[in-house]
Design an enzyme around this catalytic site. Structure first.
Site, PDB file in Angstrom:
ATOM      1  N   LEU A  97      14.528  11.853 -41.123  1.00  0.00           N
ATOM      2  CA  LEU A  97      14.765  11.722 -39.684  1.00  0.00           C
ATOM      3  C   LEU A  97      15.671  12.837 -39.157  1.00  0.00           C
ATOM      4  CD1 LEU A  97      15.265   7.852 -39.466  1.00  0.00           C
ATOM      5  CD2 LEU A  97      13.149   9.180 -39.301  1.00  0.00           C
ATOM      6  N   HIS A 112      13.552  12.278 -33.875  1.00  0.00           N
ATOM      7  CA  HIS A 112      13.355  10.841 -34.110  1.00  0.00           C
ATOM      8  C   HIS A 112      14.406  10.017 -33.367  1.00  0.00           C
ATOM      9  CE1 HIS A 112      11.480  12.488 -37.942  1.00  0.00           C
ATOM     10  NE2 HIS A 112      10.513  11.748 -37.442  1.00  0.00           N
ATOM     11  N   GLN A 127      -2.890  10.103 -44.913  1.00  0.00           N
ATOM     12  CA  GLN A 127      -3.025  11.136 -43.882  1.00  0.00           C
ATOM     13  C   GLN A 127      -2.809  12.544 -44.427  1.00  0.00           C
ATOM     14  OE1 GLN A 127       0.334   9.299 -41.565  1.00  0.00           O
ATOM     15  NE2 GLN A 127       0.788  11.397 -40.998  1.00  0.00           N
ATOM     16  N   GLY A 155       6.237  10.729 -30.413  1.00  0.00           N
ATOM     17  CA  GLY A 155       6.715  11.974 -29.824  1.00  0.00           C
ATOM     18  C   GLY A 155       5.577  12.935 -29.498  1.00  0.00           C
ATOM     19  N   GLN A 210      -1.787  13.498 -31.880  1.00  0.00           N
ATOM     20  CA  GLN A 210      -1.628  12.192 -32.519  1.00  0.00           C
ATOM     21  C   GLN A 210      -1.438  11.096 -31.455  1.00  0.00           C
ATOM     22  OE1 GLN A 210       0.700  11.297 -36.238  1.00  0.00           O
ATOM     23  NE2 GLN A 210       2.289  10.798 -34.782  1.00  0.00           N
TER      24      GLN A 210
HETATM   25  O1  PAF Z   1       4.152  11.144 -36.876  1.00  0.00           O
HETATM   26  C1  PAF Z   1       4.337  10.663 -38.004  1.00  0.00           C
HETATM   27  O2  PAF Z   1       5.428  10.743 -38.587  1.00  0.00           O
HETATM   28  C2  PAF Z   1       3.196   9.940 -38.708  1.00  0.00           C
HETATM   29  O3  PAF Z   1       1.991  10.554 -38.467  1.00  0.00           O
HETATM   30  C3  PAF Z   1       3.136   8.439 -38.369  1.00  0.00           C
HETATM   31  C4  PAF Z   1       2.828   8.191 -36.910  1.00  0.00           C
HETATM   32  C5  PAF Z   1       4.446   7.770 -38.731  1.00  0.00           C
HETATM   33  C6  PAF Z   1       2.025   7.762 -39.187  1.00  0.00           C
HETATM   34  O4  PAF Z   1       2.255   7.903 -40.543  1.00  0.00           O
END
Ligand code: PAF
Length: 293
Positions: A46, A50, A74, A160, A166
């Protein structure tokens, strides 16, 4: 697990929850008491970006849950899943300091069964930008965010705009699947140098950090062109690429101009409504950035 916290005037101690069952039970209890829950999904490591999401979550809810989960689905096979920075202790301390109520840090095996075979696939927004160069990335994101929503059952979730595509994918998913979670967009946060805050900045050292400034500088050049009246997508894109290519450390993956909200391609630049988005390799580190033009 409870973390003591008296000095920030919290009514109860911050909890660290590690199992989906305990998390769901906690959320059910809070919902039963009429509390509004906001989730800030993260992969940990973080930083102040964040923290700004947490601040927004706090303004929008009674209970703030920060999930810390480095989501394997992912990452592509040759990506940085193993190297991704993990610092749960420091993350929990930062969350506690910021007044978070729960850090949800599940194990991978508690989120994904060995034989898990169900994914959430958004097919239009994901086809563009990072979706092209990272096949299955957004499938992993949409899947884990759905899982987190089902476990945490938040009323709202904060994402964010550093990862603007995303957010667009999640907004589309929530709309299409009638998921009852309000998606709150949070502005991208930059260092003084202009570098967009990212957990992957931890990979950068010395001269690389200097070079990384070029991303926002290149976007600013594009923004200035639009402000000066150039609405030609090809010319603005070409100039951003040109700015980036001045460093031999940088290899451009893409520079695109898209709709600022949907992240879908546009035919012409409408000032204030379009976003320049880019991804580059800076030596071995993949970086993204974006700016509304
Ligand atoms: O943005 C991120 O850190 C990731 O893609 C998320 C949204 C936590 C999903 O794993």
């Amino acid at each position: 697990m409870l973390v003591n916290s008296h000095k920030y005037g919290r009514r109860t101690a911050m909890k660290i929850i590690q199992t989906p069952k305990e998390m769901s039970e906690f959320s059910e209890k809070m919902r039963g008491e009429g509390k509004k829950i906001a989730l800030v999904p993260t992969m940990g490591a973080l930083h102040e970006g964040h923290m700004s999401l947490i601040d927004i979550a706090k303004k929008n809810a009674d209970i703030v849950v920060v999930s810390v989960f480095v989501n394997p689905t992912q990452f592509g096979p040759n990506e940085d899943f193993a190297a991704y920075p993990r610092s749960l202790e420091a993350d929990a301390a930062a969350c506690e300091e910021r007044g978070v109520d729960v850090v949800f840090a599940p194990s991978a095996s508690s989120i994904y069964r060995k034989d898990a075979s169900t994914y959430v696939v958004e097919e239009e927004v994901s086809a563009n930008l990072c979706g092209k160069s990272r096949p299955n990335h957004f499938r992993g994101v949409a899947t884990v965010v759905s899982i987190l929503f089902n476990i945490v059952r938040p009323h709202a979730a904060v994402f964010g705009e550093k990862d603007a595509q995303q957010v667009s994918v999640i907004e589309r998913m929530v709309r299409d699947l009638f998921i009852d979670v309000e998606i709150i967009r949070a502005p991208l946060v930059r260092e003084k140098s202009g570098l967009a805050l990212s957990s992957r900045n931890k990979y950068l050292h010395g001269a690389q950090l200097e070079t990384a400034r070029r991303l926002s500088q290149a976007l600013l050049v594009g923004k200035k062109m639009v402000e000066d009246g150039c609405l030609n997508i090809h010319r603005v894109k070409a100039e951003i690429v040109n700015q980036l290519s001045r460093s031999s450390r940088i290899r451009v993956i893409y520079v695109e101009i898209v709709d600022a909200k949907t992240s879908l391609p546009v035919k012409e630049i409408v000032p204030g409504k379009c976003r320049a988005a880019l991804a580059v390799w800076l030596d071995q580190t993949r970086l993204i950035d974006n700016m509304v033009l």
